[in-house]
Design an enzyme around this catalytic site. Structure first.
Site, PDB file in Angstrom:
ATOM      1  N   THR A  23      -2.700  -7.166   3.473  1.00 43.51           N
ATOM      2  CA  THR A  23      -3.953  -6.582   3.992  1.00 43.51           C
ATOM      3  C   THR A  23      -3.744  -5.983   5.388  1.00 43.51           C
ATOM      4  OG1 THR A  23      -5.140  -8.286   2.777  1.00 43.51           O
ATOM      5  CG2 THR A  23      -6.383  -7.114   4.471  1.00 43.51           C
TER       6      THR A  23
ATOM      7  N   GLU B  14      -2.736 -10.660  20.003  1.00 46.81           N
ATOM      8  CA  GLU B  14      -4.182 -10.377  20.090  1.00 46.81           C
ATOM      9  C   GLU B  14      -4.876 -10.524  18.729  1.00 46.81           C
ATOM     10  OE1 GLU B  14      -5.924  -9.216  23.266  1.00 46.81           O
ATOM     11  OE2 GLU B  14      -7.199 -10.320  21.888  1.00 46.81           O
TER      12      GLU B  14
ATOM     13  N   GLY C 132      -9.845 -11.078  15.595  1.00 49.62           N
ATOM     14  CA  GLY C 132      -9.505  -9.726  15.135  1.00 49.62           C
ATOM     15  C   GLY C 132      -9.300  -8.754  16.272  1.00 49.62           C
TER      16      GLY C 132
ATOM     17  N   GLU D 205     -12.311 -14.971   1.250  1.00 49.35           N
ATOM     18  CA  GLU D 205     -11.158 -14.960   0.341  1.00 49.35           C
ATOM     19  C   GLU D 205     -11.532 -15.640  -0.982  1.00 49.35           C
ATOM     20  OE1 GLU D 205      -7.953 -14.024   1.332  1.00 49.35           O
ATOM     21  OE2 GLU D 205      -8.638 -13.491   3.344  1.00 49.35           O
TER      22      GLU D 205
ATOM     23  N   ASP E   7      -9.818 -22.791  10.033  1.00 48.95           N
ATOM     24  CA  ASP E   7      -9.409 -21.487  10.565  1.00 48.95           C
ATOM     25  C   ASP E   7      -9.927 -21.328  12.002  1.00 48.95           C
ATOM     26  OD1 ASP E   7      -8.659 -18.435   9.947  1.00 48.95           O
ATOM     27  OD2 ASP E   7     -10.618 -18.466  10.922  1.00 48.95           O
TER      28      ASP E   7
ATOM     29  N   LYS F 250      -7.911 -21.068  15.882  1.00 47.27           N
ATOM     30  CA  LYS F 250      -8.181 -20.052  16.904  1.00 47.27           C
ATOM     31  C   LYS F 250      -8.630 -20.713  18.210  1.00 47.27           C
ATOM     32  CE  LYS F 250      -9.368 -16.749  13.338  1.00 47.27           C
ATOM     33  NZ  LYS F 250     -10.479 -16.298  12.477  1.00 47.27           N
TER      34      LYS F 250
ATOM     35  N   GLY G 196     -10.374  -8.202   8.884  1.00 51.26           N
ATOM     36  CA  GLY G 196     -10.285  -6.951   8.136  1.00 51.26           C
ATOM     37  C   GLY G 196      -8.946  -6.285   8.440  1.00 51.26           C
TER      38      GLY G 196
HETATM   39  N1  LIG Z   1      -6.645 -10.396   6.614  1.00 50.17           N
HETATM   40  C1  LIG Z   1      -7.275 -10.407   7.784  1.00 50.17           C
HETATM   41  O1  LIG Z   1      -8.392  -9.887   7.918  1.00 50.17           O
HETATM   42  C2  LIG Z   1      -6.610 -11.044   8.984  1.00 50.17           C
HETATM   43  C3  LIG Z   1      -7.298 -11.050  10.216  1.00 50.17           C
HETATM   44  C4  LIG Z   1      -6.688 -11.604  11.351  1.00 50.17           C
HETATM   45  C5  LIG Z   1      -5.420 -12.157  11.230  1.00 50.17           C
HETATM   46  N2  LIG Z   1      -4.802 -12.157  10.012  1.00 50.17           N
HETATM   47  C6  LIG Z   1      -3.454 -12.743   9.958  1.00 50.17           C
HETATM   48  O2  LIG Z   1      -2.523 -11.721   9.610  1.00 50.17           O
HETATM   49  C7  LIG Z   1      -1.451 -12.278   8.858  1.00 50.17           C
HETATM   50  C8  LIG Z   1      -1.321 -11.517   7.539  1.00 50.17           C
HETATM   51  O3  LIG Z   1      -2.516 -11.668   6.794  1.00 50.17           O
HETATM   52  P1  LIG Z   1      -2.817 -10.755   5.506  1.00 50.17           P
HETATM   53  O4  LIG Z   1      -4.254 -10.985   5.185  1.00 50.17           O
HETATM   54  O5  LIG Z   1      -2.327  -9.367   5.725  1.00 50.17           O
HETATM   55  O6  LIG Z   1      -1.897 -11.484   4.391  1.00 50.17           O
HETATM   56  P2  LIG Z   1      -1.524 -10.960   2.936  1.00 50.17           P
HETATM   57  O7  LIG Z   1      -2.440  -9.853   2.523  1.00 50.17           O
HETATM   58  O8  LIG Z   1      -1.415 -12.170   2.071  1.00 50.17           O
HETATM   59  O9  LIG Z   1      -0.061 -10.334   3.105  1.00 50.17           O
HETATM   60  C9  LIG Z   1       1.057 -11.128   3.360  1.00 50.17           C
HETATM   61  C10 LIG Z   1       2.312 -10.267   3.261  1.00 50.17           C
HETATM   62  O10 LIG Z   1       3.426 -11.087   3.639  1.00 50.17           O
HETATM   63  C11 LIG Z   1       4.396 -11.046   2.595  1.00 50.17           C
HETATM   64  N3  LIG Z   1       5.052 -12.345   2.502  1.00 50.17           N
HETATM   65  C12 LIG Z   1       4.491 -13.553   2.175  1.00 50.17           C
HETATM   66  N4  LIG Z   1       5.440 -14.526   2.188  1.00 50.17           N
HETATM   67  C13 LIG Z   1       6.602 -13.912   2.513  1.00 50.17           C
HETATM   68  C14 LIG Z   1       7.934 -14.381   2.675  1.00 50.17           C
HETATM   69  N5  LIG Z   1       8.261 -15.673   2.511  1.00 50.17           N
HETATM   70  N6  LIG Z   1       8.894 -13.468   2.993  1.00 50.17           N
HETATM   71  C15 LIG Z   1       8.595 -12.166   3.167  1.00 50.17           C
HETATM   72  N7  LIG Z   1       7.335 -11.667   3.024  1.00 50.17           N
HETATM   73  C16 LIG Z   1       6.370 -12.528   2.701  1.00 50.17           C
HETATM   74  C17 LIG Z   1       3.648 -10.721   1.328  1.00 50.17           C
HETATM   75  O11 LIG Z   1       4.581 -10.174   0.436  1.00 50.17           O
HETATM   76  P3  LIG Z   1       4.165  -9.570  -1.015  1.00 50.17           P
HETATM   77  O12 LIG Z   1       3.530  -8.229  -0.695  1.00 50.17           O
HETATM   78  O13 LIG Z   1       5.466  -9.437  -1.705  1.00 50.17           O
HETATM   79  O14 LIG Z   1       3.224 -10.549  -1.592  1.00 50.17           O
HETATM   80  C18 LIG Z   1       2.596  -9.733   1.865  1.00 50.17           C
HETATM   81  O15 LIG Z   1       3.150  -8.428   1.952  1.00 50.17           O
HETATM   82  C19 LIG Z   1      -1.787 -13.775   8.702  1.00 50.17           C
HETATM   83  O16 LIG Z   1      -1.143 -14.501   9.715  1.00 50.17           O
HETATM   84  C20 LIG Z   1      -3.290 -13.807   8.896  1.00 50.17           C
HETATM   85  O17 LIG Z   1      -3.744 -15.066   9.364  1.00 50.17           O
HETATM   86  C21 LIG Z   1      -5.355 -11.610   8.901  1.00 50.17           C
END
Ligand SMILES: NC(=O)c1ccc[n+]([C@@H]2O[C@H](COP(=O)([O-])OP(=O)(O)OC[C@H]3O[C@@H](n4cnc5c(N)ncnc54)[C@H](OP(=O)(O)O)[C@@H]3O)[C@@H](O)[C@H]2O)c1
Length: 410
Positions: free
Chosen positions: A16, A116, A121, A177, A188, A192, A290
């Site tokens: 994402t 950050e 976010g 989610e 969560d 933070k 997001g």
């Molecule tokens: N989503 C939000 O709105 C949001 C907001 C603030 C902070 N965050 C933080 O941002 C980070 C990413 O969140 P996200 O929502 O983008 O997660 P996500 O959609 O689940 O994406 C995770 C990515 O990491 C890859 N991955 C997972 N395990 C791996 C491993 N062992 N080796 C290599 N690649 C691996 C996945 O690979 P595949 O593509 O192959 O599955 C995917 O591309 C997290 O720390 C989250 O807490 C997210």
């Protein structure tokens, strides 16, 4: 004029946030080249199914970690910093467990670790705490740092629907989610708040030292009666100095009076209020999650890392983590509708030094509901009173209590 030199950005994770970051970077590359004199480009990507970490490491000047979770994210960030690379992450879980180890590694190797996107976010909380407010002594931070729960509570208050129905709506709109456990149980937000408390009070705070509670048990009734008392419910993170050597870090559902700066923060928004004698209070608010929003915070960190250094200074304080603090409470009691009940309840409260600020009494067939707000009291006293009240013969259900945040800034 010669083309600007390239600055190679390696990306770990393409989900994402990672996917949104990969789209955002090229769109801003020309502008960043004008600001920094270097043109950033995505040099390599690692996911579970493509790329190798060693290739990303070897081919990048800076590494962005957007995998999430503890391992291998921790191992990758340590390896990148040991190789002298700046790193950027949005990983609150990792920093709330292993922040001290990672910040120490950044200092030892003279590289930047920026994060950050890990808290609220795109709201620039980290930068403000680390830079803008570096000259202020902070007394307290309140935060709405989980957009999912804020959306659910806003919906419950607006429509009168149950927690389960509001959660389903949040999932339908993409604010929750498929597995919302760590959002709704407060974990969560606790991660933070551990990071915020570390920065605001320069004391190491592990997520296990944050006391937290979620919103699964909140009922539409709580919101309805509290509205009559002028109160609105939020999931509030609090980090505050206690005495001269204490620090309390909590996440609880809490009622706010309408004058509080966080009272009007609705829907999936996040907001953080910082209080300090020198500055009174400042509040920052905006989208708390997001893909594109968080990616923009991550890109801001990348640009900062391309400009000269700043690092998280060592934790110089060692405040005691305190667990018994003064709080005000909303109390909801279902009692038999018979004479003397209110007096018996008042007697128990008085014995534990709990004083009532406002009270509502509503009859319902042979039962009555007593809804009250009590003045700030030591939590241990309050819960002792609740235990005694729950044993009164007139009680028809266990007492329900939710914290109330008292300050108003108007
Ligand atoms: N989503 C939000 O709105 C949001 C907001 C603030 C902070 N965050 C933080 O941002 C980070 C990413 O969140 P996200 O929502 O983008 O997660 P996500 O959609 O689940 O994406 C995770 C990515 O990491 C890859 N991955 C997972 N395990 C791996 C491993 N062992 N080796 C290599 N690649 C691996 C996945 O690979 P595949 O593509 O192959 O599955 C995917 O591309 C997290 O720390 C989250 O807490 C997210």
């Amino acid at each position: 004029m010669a083309d600007p030199a390239k600055f190679r950005v390696g990306l770990l994770g393409h989900g994402t946030v990672g996917g949104a970051f990969a789209e955002l970077l090229p769109r801003h590359a020309d502008r960043i080249a004008r600001i920094t004199g270097l043109r950033p480009e995505l040099s390599a990507v690692l996911t579970r199914s493509r790329g190798s970490f060693q290739d990303v490491l070897d081919g990048s000047d800076l590494i962005v970690e957007l995998i999430g979770g503890l391992e291998p994210a921790r191992e990758y960030l340590l390896a990148a910093m040991r190789a002298g690379k700046h790193v950027v992450t949005a990983n609150k879980q990792l920093l709330s467990h292993h922040g001290e180890e990672l910040w120490e590694e950044a200092r030892v190797h003279g590289v930047q670790l920026r994060f950050e996107g890990a808290v609220a976010g795109v709201v620039p909380v980290i930068r403000v705490l680390q830079e803008s407010l570096a000259g202020a002594t902070i007394d307290r931070v309140h935060g709405i740092v989980n957009g999912t729960t804020n959306f659910i509570l806003t919906e419950m208050a607006r429509t009168g629907e149950t927690f389960a129905d509001a959660l389903t709506e949040a999932q339908r709109l993409g604010y929750a989610e498929a597995d919302p456990t760590e959002d709704v149980n407060g974990k969560d937000a606790a991660a933070k708040m551990a990071i915020i408390a570390r920065l605001a009070f320069e004391t190491p705070v592990h997520i296990d030292q944050v006391r937290y509670e979620g919103i699964e048990h909140i009922r539409p009734d709580d919101l309805e009666y509290a509205r009559d008392l002028g109160l609105g419910l939020k999931l509030i993170g609090t980090a505050e100095r206690v005495g001269t050597d204490g620090l309390s870090v909590t996440v609880y559902p809490a009622f706010l009076y309408p004058g509080h700066p966080l009272a009007s923060v609705n829907g999936p928004f996040n907001a953080v209020t910082v209080e300090s004698e020198a500055i009174t209070e400042i509040t920052m608010s905006g989208p708390g999650a997001g893909g594109p929003q968080t990616a923009s915070a991550v890109l801001g960190d990348v640009i900062s890392a391309m400009i000269p250094p700043a690092s998280t200074p060592p934790a110089v304080e060692s405040l005691r983590i305190v667990s018994d603090v003064m709080s005000s409470f909303y109390v909801y009691l279902e009692v038999a509708d018979e004479p003397g009940v209110l007096a018996r309840v008042a007697h128990v409260l008085a014995e534990h030094a709990v004083s009532v600020k406002s009270v509502l009494q509503k009859g319902l067939e042979d039962q009555a509901r007593l809804v009250m707000v009590v003045h700030p009291v030591l939590e241990s006293n309050f819960f002792a009173a609740m235990e005694e009240i729950s044993a009164l013969s007139a009680m028809r259900a266990p007492p329900r209590a939710i914290r109330v945040i008292e300050e108003e800034f108007v």
